[in-house]
Design an enzyme around this catalytic site. Structure first.
Site, short mmCIF file in Angstrom:
data_model
loop_
_atom_site.label_atom_id
_atom_site.label_comp_id
_atom_site.label_asym_id
_atom_site.label_seq_id
_atom_site.Cartn_x
_atom_site.Cartn_y
_atom_site.Cartn_z
N CYS A 79 44.79 41.89 29.24
CA CYS A 79 45.75 40.93 29.82
C CYS A 79 46.98 40.77 28.93
O CYS A 79 48.09 40.58 29.41
CB CYS A 79 45.07 39.59 30.02
SG CYS A 79 44.22 39.02 28.55
N LYS B 15 29.83 33.89 36.65
CA LYS B 15 29.77 35.14 37.43
C LYS B 15 30.55 36.24 36.72
O LYS B 15 31.77 36.15 36.57
CB LYS B 15 30.38 34.95 38.82
CG LYS B 15 30.18 36.20 39.68
CD LYS B 15 31.03 36.23 40.91
CE LYS B 15 32.27 37.06 40.79
NZ LYS B 15 32.05 38.51 40.66
N GLU C 259 43.16 31.66 33.01
CA GLU C 259 43.69 32.70 32.09
C GLU C 259 44.01 33.90 32.98
O GLU C 259 43.10 34.57 33.46
CB GLU C 259 42.63 33.09 31.06
CG GLU C 259 42.19 31.97 30.14
CD GLU C 259 43.17 31.71 29.01
OE1 GLU C 259 44.20 32.39 28.92
OE2 GLU C 259 42.89 30.78 28.22
N GLU D 60 52.12 43.96 36.49
CA GLU D 60 51.06 44.28 35.54
C GLU D 60 50.34 45.54 36.03
O GLU D 60 49.76 45.54 37.11
CB GLU D 60 50.08 43.11 35.47
CG GLU D 60 49.04 43.28 34.40
CD GLU D 60 48.03 42.14 34.37
OE1 GLU D 60 47.61 41.68 35.45
OE2 GLU D 60 47.65 41.73 33.27
P1 TAP Z 1 40.27 39.54 39.63
O1 TAP Z 1 40.27 40.52 40.74
O2 TAP Z 1 41.09 38.32 39.76
O3 TAP Z 1 38.74 39.17 39.40
C1 TAP Z 1 38.31 38.29 38.37
C2 TAP Z 1 36.99 37.70 38.76
O4 TAP Z 1 37.17 36.85 39.90
C3 TAP Z 1 35.93 38.71 39.17
O5 TAP Z 1 34.66 38.25 38.75
C4 TAP Z 1 36.04 38.70 40.68
O6 TAP Z 1 34.91 39.16 41.35
C5 TAP Z 1 36.28 37.22 40.94
N1 TAP Z 1 36.89 36.90 42.22
C6 TAP Z 1 37.55 37.71 43.08
N2 TAP Z 1 37.99 37.00 44.14
C7 TAP Z 1 37.60 35.71 43.95
C8 TAP Z 1 37.78 34.51 44.68
N3 TAP Z 1 38.45 34.47 45.82
N4 TAP Z 1 37.27 33.37 44.17
C9 TAP Z 1 36.62 33.37 42.99
N5 TAP Z 1 36.41 34.49 42.27
C10 TAP Z 1 36.90 35.64 42.72
O7 TAP Z 1 40.72 40.20 38.27
P2 TAP Z 1 40.19 41.54 37.64
O8 TAP Z 1 40.79 42.68 38.38
O9 TAP Z 1 38.71 41.51 37.46
O10 TAP Z 1 40.79 41.44 36.16
C11 TAP Z 1 42.04 41.86 35.86
C12 TAP Z 1 42.98 40.67 35.73
O11 TAP Z 1 42.45 39.73 34.80
C13 TAP Z 1 44.31 41.08 35.16
O12 TAP Z 1 45.34 40.46 35.88
C14 TAP Z 1 44.27 40.54 33.74
O13 TAP Z 1 45.52 40.28 33.17
C15 TAP Z 1 43.46 39.33 33.89
N6 TAP Z 1 42.87 38.95 32.60
C16 TAP Z 1 43.38 37.86 31.97
C17 TAP Z 1 42.88 37.50 30.74
C18 TAP Z 1 43.46 36.31 30.07
S1 TAP Z 1 42.65 35.73 28.83
N7 TAP Z 1 44.57 35.78 30.46
C19 TAP Z 1 41.85 38.22 30.15
C20 TAP Z 1 41.35 39.31 30.82
C21 TAP Z 1 41.87 39.67 32.06
P3 TAP Z 1 34.79 40.73 41.69
O14 TAP Z 1 34.69 41.42 40.40
O15 TAP Z 1 33.56 40.85 42.46
O16 TAP Z 1 36.02 41.09 42.48
#
Ligand code: TAP
Length: 480
Positions: A291, A183, A257, A388
């Protein structure tokens, strides 16, 4: 709606032809979703790009059924050599359609085209080439004799590197013989759907990769599906915790991650021109939606003023604006929600007594934008030093001795990455050894390579992606 409305750069116009609507990619074909469809918009001007299907629980189930069938009947029975051929084919098709993918990524995500063109998309191809090479050599990976795939992998990815995160997830899973239900994030589904077309072009057997778009609830449905054997998640620490709870008590394998708050440590003997560029790249690359961004600058007290002055001059030369213009350095913030979060944390930073400086950019009237910003006089207790921000905001702290730098760098619940800038190799090695961070860069920052494992300590998650280690997460009983 025509794409022409979005592409000021003439060469971009001819490259991307978008469909007005995209379905779910299940069992090798696009189909309608039974959930309520949603719009994906360009964060640079808030214009509608396309209507995207949303996967309900029933759609997720159909995707998992297709993935299981493909695993049992085709993919797990295929030789590693043949699996590798598909991965090589996908890598080559990504290269062939690279410009189209780069435009789609910049349009949907807001990142500058020079980054999607020169970083994201080439790395996507590199990831598939790299894992294609492993597919027939799993016996030699040192991960145990006769390694076996886990089965169906459920993968959930964020919006900051939509296509690259997809490659990080899909390439090792397929190389190891698993099938996938993935997804993309709700705000950035576009490049994943073009990637689905690439899978069709590559003749990948139906069901081996299923791409289900939707909101967080779609991700949650994948995670709790009883026929998913492995969950791989990249995203926020908060959602990662919920996923860990949902998986607890099952025999699903899990890798997380999560977030980061990296320290970029600059010693007084550092090559200063290089360090300034490294600091800028560390936090302002991809608008700081990274991240492993170097969001905390730890600078030795003796060079603090010089470094801050030079950073301000450098930031004043950056061009903020249209992501599809190849001269743009700083693109749009991915969503209004993220912009609000960056604004709120910056407001708190000022309230807590840190000193704010923002580059004097012309901010476009529409869309989501935030000028590159530096906070000085930051204390370790400030929210901007702990949380963050995930935006173009740098918090500057100082230190006097290497031990103080190490203590401050480690004073965070996260542990994903760090940077060290110094002329002395011995100092770099000694400091790196004491940093609790999965990746430590020396005299560089934000460098990625498929052969290099990536992952965190503490609240940044567990498991490694990339390299030989990345295969272990998709093989039975394997430990890297
Ligand atoms: P999240 O809000 O956690 O969303 C990540 C993914 O999870 C999205 O596809 C989201 O869907 C989905 N999601 C949301 N709630 C969920 C649930 N209850 N169960 C399963 N999936 C769910 O993060 P974001 O805002 O997209 O990304 C930013 C974060 O990602 C930052 O904290 C960043 O540090 C971290 N990040 C980490 C890495 C590594 S490699 N460590 C790399 C990139 C990013 P929706 O989009 O529809 O909400």
């Amino acid at each position: 709606m025509s794409f022409l409305e979005y592409a000021p750069a003439p060469e971009s116009r001819a490259i991307l032809s978008l469909k007005p609507e995209y379905g779910l990619f299940i069992d090798g074909d696009f189909r309608e979703g039974t959930g309520e469809s949603f719009a994906t918009i360009s964060p640079a001007d808030e214009k509608h790009i396309a209507t995207i299907a949303s996967a309900s629980e029933a759609d997720v189930d159909a995707a998992v059924v297709a993935a299981r069938r493909a695993f049992d009947k085709t993919w797990s029975k295929m030789s590693g050599r043949d699996r590798g051929k598909y991965l090589f084919r996908i890598a080559r098709l990504v290269q062939e359609r690279a410009r189209e993918l780069a435009v789609a990524e910049s349009l949907d995500n807001g990142k500058p085209i020079k980054e999607s063109r020169d970083v994201d998309v080439p790395l996507v191809a590199a990831w598939f080439f790299y894992y294609a090479g492993w597919a027939d050599k799993l016996d030699y990976a040192g991960l145990g004799a006769d390694p076996k795939p886990l089965g169906v992998a459920g993968q959930v990815i964020p919006w900051n590197f939509p296509l690259l995160m997809l490659a990080w997830k899909i390439a090792p899973a397929l190389a190891a013989g698993n099938t996938v239900v993935i997804k993309p994030a709700e705000t950035t589904p576009l490049s994943a759907l073009i990637f689905a077309e690439i899978l069709q072009q590559a003749d990948l057997p139906p069901g081996v990769v299923n791409i289900v778009t939707g909101a967080g609830s779609t991700g949650a449905a994948i995670v709790r599906h009883p026929d998913v054997d492995k969950v791989a998640f990249t995203g926020s620490t908060g959602v990662g915790r919920e996923i860990a709870k949902s998986v607890a008590g099952t025999d699903k394998k899990l890798t997380l991650e999560l977030g980061g708050k990296a320290a970029n440590i600059v010693f007084e003997d550092a090559p200063i021109d290089q360090a300034i560029e490294g600091i800028v790249n560390g936090i302002f690359f991809n608008q700081g939606h990274v991240c492993c961004a170097g969001s905390r600058l730890l600078v030795q007290e003796s060079i603090h003023d010089e470094v801050v002055d030079r950073l301000k001059s450098r930031l004043s030369t950056l061009r903020l604006g249209d992501p599809l213009d190849k001269n743009t350095d700083i693109g749009a913030i991915n969503s209004r929600e993220q912009l609000d979060r960056i604004r709120e944390l910056s407001r708190i930073g000022e309230e807590e007594g840190a000193e704010r400086w923002s580059a004097d950019c012309v901010i476009p009237d529409n869309g989501f934008w935030f000028a590159p910003t530096i906070f000085t006089n930051v204390q370790a207790s400030h929210r901007i030093a702990r949380d963050e921000i995930f935006g173009p905001v740098l918090s500057v702290l100082t230190f006097r001795t290497p031990s103080e730098a190490i203590d401050k760098a480690n004073n965070t619940p996260y542990g994903l990455s760090a940077g060290i800038w110094s002329d002395k190799g011995s100092r770099i090695l000694a400091v790196a050894d004491r940093l609790r961070a999965g990746v430590v860069w020396a005299n560089t920052f934000n460098r990625f390579d498929p052969s290099s494992p990536f992952g965190g300590y503490k609240e940044s998650g567990y498991g490694r992606e990339g390299g030989r280690h990345g295969l272990a997460a998709y093989l039975k009983g394997a430990r890297a």
